[in-house]
Design a protein around this motif. Sequence first.
Motif, PDB file in Angstrom:
ATOM      1  N   ALA A   1     -24.447  14.518   1.888  1.00 27.45           N
ATOM      2  CA  ALA A   1     -24.933  13.163   1.636  1.00 27.45           C
ATOM      3  C   ALA A   1     -23.833  12.103   1.760  1.00 27.45           C
ATOM      4  CB  ALA A   1     -25.544  13.090   0.234  1.00 27.45           C
ATOM      5  N   ALA A   2     -22.621  12.519   2.132  1.00 27.27           N
ATOM      6  CA  ALA A   2     -21.491  11.589   2.150  1.00 27.27           C
ATOM      7  C   ALA A   2     -21.599  10.576   3.286  1.00 27.27           C
ATOM      8  CB  ALA A   2     -20.189  12.367   2.298  1.00 27.27           C
ATOM      9  N   TYR A   3     -21.056   9.394   3.022  1.00 27.92           N
ATOM     10  CA  TYR A   3     -20.834   8.423   4.086  1.00 27.92           C
ATOM     11  C   TYR A   3     -19.623   8.866   4.911  1.00 27.92           C
ATOM     12  CZ  TYR A   3     -24.065   5.016   2.032  1.00 27.92           C
ATOM     13  OH  TYR A   3     -25.186   4.382   1.567  1.00 27.92           O
ATOM     14  N   THR A   4     -19.566   8.389   6.150  1.00 30.47           N
ATOM     15  CA  THR A   4     -18.449   8.698   7.039  1.00 30.47           C
ATOM     16  C   THR A   4     -17.728   7.419   7.414  1.00 30.47           C
ATOM     17  OG1 THR A   4     -19.585  10.632   7.977  1.00 30.47           O
ATOM     18  CG2 THR A   4     -17.786   9.668   9.281  1.00 30.47           C
ATOM     19  N   LEU A   5     -16.422   7.376   7.143  1.00 23.53           N
ATOM     20  CA  LEU A   5     -15.609   6.250   7.584  1.00 23.53           C
ATOM     21  C   LEU A   5     -15.256   6.456   9.057  1.00 23.53           C
ATOM     22  CD1 LEU A   5     -13.110   5.743   4.591  1.00 23.53           C
ATOM     23  CD2 LEU A   5     -15.321   4.619   4.993  1.00 23.53           C
ATOM     24  N   LEU A   6     -15.659   5.505   9.893  1.00 25.78           N
ATOM     25  CA  LEU A   6     -15.386   5.544  11.324  1.00 25.78           C
ATOM     26  C   LEU A   6     -14.171   4.666  11.600  1.00 25.78           C
ATOM     27  CD1 LEU A   6     -16.086   6.131  14.312  1.00 25.78           C
ATOM     28  CD2 LEU A   6     -17.677   4.184  14.194  1.00 25.78           C
ATOM     29  N   LEU A   7     -13.022   5.286  11.857  1.00 28.79           N
ATOM     30  CA  LEU A   7     -11.766   4.568  12.014  1.00 28.79           C
ATOM     31  C   LEU A   7     -11.535   4.205  13.481  1.00 28.79           C
ATOM     32  CD1 LEU A   7      -9.468   6.768   9.727  1.00 28.79           C
ATOM     33  CD2 LEU A   7     -10.961   4.861   9.073  1.00 28.79           C
ATOM     34  N   LEU A   8     -11.225   2.914  13.711  1.00 35.19           N
ATOM     35  CA  LEU A   8     -11.070   2.394  15.066  1.00 35.19           C
ATOM     36  C   LEU A   8      -9.764   1.607  15.145  1.00 35.19           C
ATOM     37  CD1 LEU A   8     -14.768   1.177  15.301  1.00 35.19           C
ATOM     38  CD2 LEU A   8     -13.834   3.237  16.381  1.00 35.19           C
ATOM     39  N   HIS A   9      -8.801   2.133  15.885  1.00 32.96           N
ATOM     40  CA  HIS A   9      -7.431   1.615  15.906  1.00 32.96           C
ATOM     41  C   HIS A   9      -7.293   0.308  16.692  1.00 32.96           C
ATOM     42  CE1 HIS A   9      -6.877   2.752  20.136  1.00 32.96           C
ATOM     43  NE2 HIS A   9      -7.496   3.898  19.859  1.00 32.96           N
ATOM     44  N   GLY A  10      -6.137  -0.309  16.553  1.00 32.98           N
ATOM     45  CA  GLY A  10      -5.800  -1.488  17.338  1.00 32.98           C
ATOM     46  C   GLY A  10      -5.143  -1.097  18.650  1.00 32.98           C
TER      47      GLY A  10
ATOM     48  N   ASP B   1      -3.711   6.934  13.853  1.00 35.04           N
ATOM     49  CA  ASP B   1      -3.081   5.739  13.279  1.00 35.04           C
ATOM     50  C   ASP B   1      -3.619   5.350  11.906  1.00 35.04           C
ATOM     51  OD1 ASP B   1      -1.389   5.391  15.408  1.00 35.04           O
ATOM     52  OD2 ASP B   1      -1.841   3.252  15.615  1.00 35.04           O
ATOM     53  N   LEU B   2      -4.940   5.365  11.760  1.00 33.03           N
ATOM     54  CA  LEU B   2      -5.550   4.827  10.542  1.00 33.03           C
ATOM     55  C   LEU B   2      -5.898   5.899   9.509  1.00 33.03           C
ATOM     56  CD1 LEU B   2      -7.908   2.048  11.994  1.00 33.03           C
ATOM     57  CD2 LEU B   2      -5.540   1.846  11.192  1.00 33.03           C
ATOM     58  N   LEU B   3      -5.534   7.156   9.782  1.00 33.89           N
ATOM     59  CA  LEU B   3      -5.853   8.216   8.815  1.00 33.89           C
ATOM     60  C   LEU B   3      -5.230   7.959   7.438  1.00 33.89           C
ATOM     61  CD1 LEU B   3      -5.599  11.424  11.054  1.00 33.89           C
ATOM     62  CD2 LEU B   3      -7.669  10.231  10.290  1.00 33.89           C
ATOM     63  N   PRO B   4      -3.948   7.510   7.357  1.00 30.71           N
ATOM     64  CA  PRO B   4      -3.401   7.194   6.028  1.00 30.71           C
ATOM     65  C   PRO B   4      -4.172   6.072   5.324  1.00 30.71           C
ATOM     66  CG  PRO B   4      -1.637   7.401   7.643  1.00 30.71           C
ATOM     67  CD  PRO B   4      -2.925   7.362   8.416  1.00 30.71           C
ATOM     68  N   LEU B   5      -4.671   5.114   6.110  1.00 27.23           N
ATOM     69  CA  LEU B   5      -5.438   4.016   5.533  1.00 27.23           C
ATOM     70  C   LEU B   5      -6.709   4.523   4.862  1.00 27.23           C
ATOM     71  CD1 LEU B   5      -6.008   0.920   5.244  1.00 27.23           C
ATOM     72  CD2 LEU B   5      -7.136   1.061   7.473  1.00 27.23           C
ATOM     73  N   ALA B   6      -7.368   5.491   5.497  1.00 24.99           N
ATOM     74  CA  ALA B   6      -8.622   6.017   4.952  1.00 24.99           C
ATOM     75  C   ALA B   6      -8.435   6.550   3.541  1.00 24.99           C
ATOM     76  CB  ALA B   6      -9.165   7.109   5.871  1.00 24.99           C
TER      77      ALA B   6
ATOM     78  N   ALA C   1     -17.946   1.632   9.672  1.00 29.16           N
ATOM     79  CA  ALA C   1     -16.827   1.395  10.590  1.00 29.16           C
ATOM     80  C   ALA C   1     -15.685   0.703   9.857  1.00 29.16           C
ATOM     81  CB  ALA C   1     -17.279   0.536  11.768  1.00 29.16           C
ATOM     82  N   VAL C   2     -14.455   1.124  10.157  1.00 26.40           N
ATOM     83  CA  VAL C   2     -13.246   0.470   9.656  1.00 26.40           C
ATOM     84  C   VAL C   2     -12.361   0.224  10.872  1.00 26.40           C
ATOM     85  CG1 VAL C   2     -11.235   0.622   8.144  1.00 26.40           C
ATOM     86  CG2 VAL C   2     -13.407   1.673   7.435  1.00 26.40           C
ATOM     87  N   GLY C   3     -12.327  -1.026  11.338  1.00 26.93           N
ATOM     88  CA  GLY C   3     -11.604  -1.327  12.560  1.00 26.93           C
ATOM     89  C   GLY C   3     -10.528  -2.374  12.358  1.00 26.93           C
ATOM     90  N   TYR C   4      -9.421  -2.195  13.073  1.00 25.82           N
ATOM     91  CA  TYR C   4      -8.325  -3.165  13.048  1.00 25.82           C
ATOM     92  C   TYR C   4      -8.153  -3.763  14.441  1.00 25.82           C
ATOM     93  CZ  TYR C   4      -3.543  -4.856  13.456  1.00 25.82           C
ATOM     94  OH  TYR C   4      -2.437  -5.620  13.755  1.00 25.82           O
ATOM     95  N   SER C   5      -8.154  -5.080  14.541  1.00 25.42           N
ATOM     96  CA  SER C   5      -7.893  -5.805  15.778  1.00 25.42           C
ATOM     97  C   SER C   5      -8.853  -5.335  16.875  1.00 25.42           C
ATOM     98  CB  SER C   5      -6.417  -5.631  16.154  1.00 25.42           C
ATOM     99  OG  SER C   5      -6.035  -6.529  17.173  1.00 25.42           O
ATOM    100  N   ASN C   6      -8.378  -4.700  17.933  1.00 22.34           N
ATOM    101  CA  ASN C   6      -9.271  -4.229  18.989  1.00 22.34           C
ATOM    102  C   ASN C   6     -10.339  -3.292  18.444  1.00 22.34           C
ATOM    103  OD1 ASN C   6      -9.273  -1.833  21.528  1.00 22.34           O
ATOM    104  ND2 ASN C   6     -10.039  -3.897  21.891  1.00 22.34           N
ATOM    105  N   GLY C   7      -9.979  -2.469  17.465  1.00 27.62           N
ATOM    106  CA  GLY C   7     -10.957  -1.593  16.832  1.00 27.62           C
ATOM    107  C   GLY C   7     -12.018  -2.359  16.059  1.00 27.62           C
TER     108      GLY C   7
END
Length: 209
Positions: free
Chosen positions: A17-26, A33-38, A103-109
């Motif tokens: 039932a968990a949500y999924t964080l979709l990480l999208l890099h710059g 890149d964004l795994l530590p951020l998660a 979704a968790v995106g930075y800049s271009n992501g």
Amino acid sequence: MDFKPMQYVYEAVGNPAAYTLLLLHGTGGNERDLLPLAKSLGKGFNVLSLRGNVQEHGMPRFFRRLGMGVFDEEDVHFRTHEMVHFLEKLAVTEGFDINKLVAVGYSNGANIAGAVLILYPELLAGAVLFRPMQPLSGIEDSFETQRQAPVFMSSGKQDGTVDPAATAAYAALLSSNGFKVSAVEIPAGHNLVQQDVTLAAEWIKDNFQ
């Protein structure tokens, strides 16, 4: 369409039932890149991090641009459809709920995440957009969401890449089409700072935990 698969990292939390964080890099980043951020954004989430399929002078991106701040909008459309197609297939392969993507995106992501909000307005459960720019023009009346997903937008007051007025107009556009937008402006440039992470983590806790 000639869609290509995407390189990714997927870390399951073991809860169907968990949500999924979709990480999208710059620009110039990759799927790690964004795994530590998660880890700083909250616990109990699956984590899916993608690498963009476009190369700009050897730097991965999610779509092409014609110049600084000028996007190849035809490619934005194609790459957004390509990514969503990949996500729909990957959800079956990896066993996560496609309806619980945040979704968790930075800049271009952040910009490809914004393109998903516009072209697939019912897909995402929510989105965190760090230093976003509006990815598509002329779309004011072409999309609307019944889902009313929450969206967090974080811009920097000293960001030389993104016009604050354009960011405000983008936030207003998403709001007028049904998204529940929380927009903050912090004393920073284009790079992420701790305040971005702290505010986003609080927002995620309020909306998804």
